[in-house]
Design a protein around this motif. Structure first.
Motif, mmCIF file in Angstrom:
data_model
loop_
_atom_site.group_PDB
_atom_site.id
_atom_site.type_symbol
_atom_site.label_atom_id
_atom_site.label_comp_id
_atom_site.label_asym_id
_atom_site.label_seq_id
_atom_site.Cartn_x
_atom_site.Cartn_y
_atom_site.Cartn_z
ATOM 1 N N HIS A 21 0.766 -1.193 -0.019
ATOM 2 C CA HIS A 21 0.139 0.001 -0.065
ATOM 3 C C HIS A 21 0.955 1.127 0.075
ATOM 4 O O HIS A 21 0.427 2.199 0.534
ATOM 5 N N ALA A 22 2.257 1.142 -0.444
ATOM 6 C CA ALA A 22 3.184 2.445 -0.555
ATOM 7 C C ALA A 22 2.500 3.187 -1.410
ATOM 8 O O ALA A 22 1.723 3.121 -2.568
ATOM 9 N N GLN A 23 2.830 4.583 -1.201
ATOM 10 C CA GLN A 23 2.459 5.838 -1.757
ATOM 11 C C GLN A 23 3.522 6.011 -3.020
ATOM 12 O O GLN A 23 4.632 5.676 -2.947
ATOM 13 N N GLN A 24 2.919 6.531 -4.150
ATOM 14 C CA GLN A 24 3.902 7.097 -5.188
ATOM 15 C C GLN A 24 4.077 8.531 -4.921
ATOM 16 O O GLN A 24 3.184 9.250 -4.427
ATOM 17 N N SER A 25 5.107 8.937 -5.344
ATOM 18 C CA SER A 25 5.328 10.472 -5.206
ATOM 19 C C SER A 25 5.899 10.920 -6.660
ATOM 20 O O SER A 25 6.504 10.302 -7.476
ATOM 21 N N VAL A 35 -0.727 14.209 -13.452
ATOM 22 C CA VAL A 35 -1.807 13.472 -13.770
ATOM 23 C C VAL A 35 -1.500 12.050 -13.490
ATOM 24 O O VAL A 35 -0.324 11.430 -14.000
ATOM 25 N N MET A 36 -2.058 11.428 -12.870
ATOM 26 C CA MET A 36 -1.848 9.728 -12.336
ATOM 27 C C MET A 36 -3.394 9.206 -12.515
ATOM 28 O O MET A 36 -4.215 9.567 -11.658
ATOM 29 N N ASN A 37 -3.549 8.359 -13.553
ATOM 30 C CA ASN A 37 -4.936 7.560 -13.476
ATOM 31 C C ASN A 37 -6.069 8.404 -13.608
ATOM 32 O O ASN A 37 -6.983 8.168 -13.127
ATOM 33 N N GLY A 38 -5.684 9.482 -14.087
ATOM 34 C CA GLY A 38 -6.878 10.408 -14.524
ATOM 35 C C GLY A 38 -7.332 11.680 -13.412
ATOM 36 O O GLY A 38 -8.045 12.136 -13.456
ATOM 37 N N ILE A 39 -6.479 11.473 -12.348
ATOM 38 C CA ILE A 39 -6.362 12.307 -11.340
ATOM 39 C C ILE A 39 -5.422 13.378 -11.368
ATOM 40 O O ILE A 39 -4.126 13.032 -11.710
ATOM 41 N N GLU A 40 -5.780 14.680 -11.291
ATOM 42 C CA GLU A 40 -4.627 15.920 -11.294
ATOM 43 C C GLU A 40 -4.371 16.236 -10.056
ATOM 44 O O GLU A 40 -5.150 16.501 -9.230
ATOM 45 N N TYR A 41 -3.297 16.152 -9.613
ATOM 46 C CA TYR A 41 -2.503 16.647 -8.385
ATOM 47 C C TYR A 41 -1.792 18.022 -8.552
ATOM 48 O O TYR A 41 -0.805 18.039 -9.323
ATOM 49 N N GLY A 42 -2.237 19.197 -8.125
ATOM 50 C CA GLY A 42 -1.436 20.348 -8.377
ATOM 51 C C GLY A 42 -1.691 21.439 -7.421
ATOM 52 O O GLY A 42 -2.398 21.152 -6.085
ATOM 53 N N TYR A 43 -1.057 22.511 -7.534
ATOM 54 C CA TYR A 43 -1.442 23.715 -6.764
ATOM 55 C C TYR A 43 -1.404 25.085 -7.593
ATOM 56 O O TYR A 43 -0.651 24.994 -8.687
ATOM 57 N N THR A 44 -1.751 26.151 -6.885
ATOM 58 C CA THR A 44 -1.847 27.493 -7.497
ATOM 59 C C THR A 44 -1.355 28.123 -6.406
ATOM 60 O O THR A 44 -1.703 28.181 -5.309
ATOM 61 N N GLN A 88 -10.346 0.567 9.288
ATOM 62 C CA GLN A 88 -9.604 1.847 9.145
ATOM 63 C C GLN A 88 -9.841 2.344 7.927
ATOM 64 O O GLN A 88 -9.760 1.734 6.811
ATOM 65 N N TYR A 89 -10.649 3.667 7.961
ATOM 66 C CA TYR A 89 -10.952 4.296 6.768
ATOM 67 C C TYR A 89 -9.905 5.014 6.122
ATOM 68 O O TYR A 89 -9.173 5.534 6.718
ATOM 69 N N GLN A 90 -9.681 4.799 4.888
ATOM 70 C CA GLN A 90 -8.781 5.344 3.794
ATOM 71 C C GLN A 90 -9.425 6.588 3.242
ATOM 72 O O GLN A 90 -10.199 6.799 2.403
ATOM 73 N N GLU A 91 -9.080 7.836 3.730
ATOM 74 C CA GLU A 91 -9.652 8.984 3.602
ATOM 75 C C GLU A 91 -8.401 9.903 2.884
ATOM 76 O O GLU A 91 -8.810 11.064 2.093
ATOM 77 N N LEU A 92 -7.187 9.638 2.980
ATOM 78 C CA LEU A 92 -6.070 10.450 2.388
ATOM 79 C C LEU A 92 -6.039 10.374 0.884
ATOM 80 O O LEU A 92 -5.772 9.331 0.437
ATOM 81 N N LEU A 93 -6.201 11.504 0.093
ATOM 82 C CA LEU A 93 -6.006 11.523 -1.185
ATOM 83 C C LEU A 93 -4.571 11.671 -1.830
ATOM 84 O O LEU A 93 -3.884 10.874 -2.449
ATOM 85 N N ALA A 94 -4.000 12.740 -1.023
ATOM 86 C CA ALA A 94 -2.408 13.116 -1.203
ATOM 87 C C ALA A 94 -2.048 14.076 -0.025
ATOM 88 O O ALA A 94 -2.681 14.676 0.645
ATOM 89 N N ASP A 95 -0.659 13.731 0.129
ATOM 90 C CA ASP A 95 0.024 14.719 0.919
ATOM 91 C C ASP A 95 0.793 15.559 -0.150
ATOM 92 O O ASP A 95 1.884 15.172 -0.941
ATOM 93 N N PHE A 96 1.100 16.897 0.270
ATOM 94 C CA PHE A 96 1.858 17.550 -0.473
ATOM 95 C C PHE A 96 3.033 18.204 0.498
ATOM 96 O O PHE A 96 2.697 18.859 1.543
ATOM 97 N N ARG A 169 6.469 18.492 -3.662
ATOM 98 C CA ARG A 169 6.146 17.021 -4.117
ATOM 99 C C ARG A 169 4.929 16.382 -3.353
ATOM 100 O O ARG A 169 4.444 16.703 -2.453
ATOM 101 N N VAL A 170 4.615 15.793 -4.288
ATOM 102 C CA VAL A 170 3.036 15.205 -3.924
ATOM 103 C C VAL A 170 3.329 13.640 -3.695
ATOM 104 O O VAL A 170 3.865 13.081 -4.446
ATOM 105 N N ARG A 171 2.557 12.993 -2.512
ATOM 106 C CA ARG A 171 2.704 11.543 -2.284
ATOM 107 C C ARG A 171 1.025 11.206 -2.638
ATOM 108 O O ARG A 171 0.268 11.535 -1.988
ATOM 109 N N MET A 172 0.894 10.559 -3.484
ATOM 110 C CA MET A 172 -0.557 9.963 -4.197
ATOM 111 C C MET A 172 -0.950 8.593 -3.516
ATOM 112 O O MET A 172 -0.092 7.704 -3.331
ATOM 113 N N GLN A 173 -2.304 8.570 -3.185
ATOM 114 C CA GLN A 173 -2.633 7.026 -2.965
ATOM 115 C C GLN A 173 -3.184 6.415 -4.110
ATOM 116 O O GLN A 173 -3.608 7.348 -4.965
#
Length: 178
Positions: A21-25, A35-44, A88-96, A169-173
């Protein structure tokens, strides 16, 4: 000896499940989402200013909006995992993580984005004290969900050395389709 082997086996199994269950970064360039599997991770960057921090000198202060947007064409659901202590509920989408943030003056060095809870109705029928059938309906939490087209945001403030911009840097679930 048998207990030692059993403990070692259990430890190895637990470690292998944890790494499964390791995260990708990935590094996130400014104003361009990853963009990872159709999900956009970004910041403004919403606001940029200079701030003097005591005797330490001038620093750049950045007000940043972190976001995760589902553009995959389908909803993503995160089901709970069974652990030794229960679900254990998995609610974390990403850590920036801001790699060059100082964290001074009660500012952030990172920010998290969490998916909204997902409920479904559940109906059950029981006999009441008078012998009649009573149907009750309750909302049961199934997990967390990021619907197609939905965005989740979080506003944070980073202080970085003067002349630098935030380096994120983003760590994605891993998210399953629904």
């Amino acid at each position: 000896m048998k207990k030692t082997i059993t403990c070692l086996f259990t430890l190895c199994l637990g470690f292998s499940l944890y790494t499964a269950h390791a995260q990708q970064s990935a590094d996130v360039p400014p104003d361009q989402p990853v963009v990872m599997n159709g999900i956009e991770y970004g910041y403004t960057v919403r606001n940029e200013s200079k701030k003097e921090v005591g005797s330490k000198g001038m620093f750049g202060r950045y007000e940043v909006t972190l976001y995760v947007t589902n553009r995959s064409g389908c909803s993503k659901i995160m089901m709970p995992r069974q652990t030794f202590t229960g679900l254990q509920y998995q609610e974390l989408l990403a850590d920036f993580d801001c790699l060059n943030a100082t964290g001074m003056r009660l500012t952030s060095k990172s920010g998290s984005l969490k998916a909204k809870e997902f409920y479904v109705p559940y109906s059950t029928s029981t006999k009441g004290p008078d012998g009649k059938v009573v149907t009750t309906s309750v909302q049961v939490r199934v997990g967390n969900m990021l619907r197609n087209g939905e965005s989740v945001t979080n506003d944070v403030i980073f202080i970085v050395p003067e002349g630098e911009k935030p380096t994120l840097r983003v760590r994605m679930q891993e998210l399953g389709d629904f």
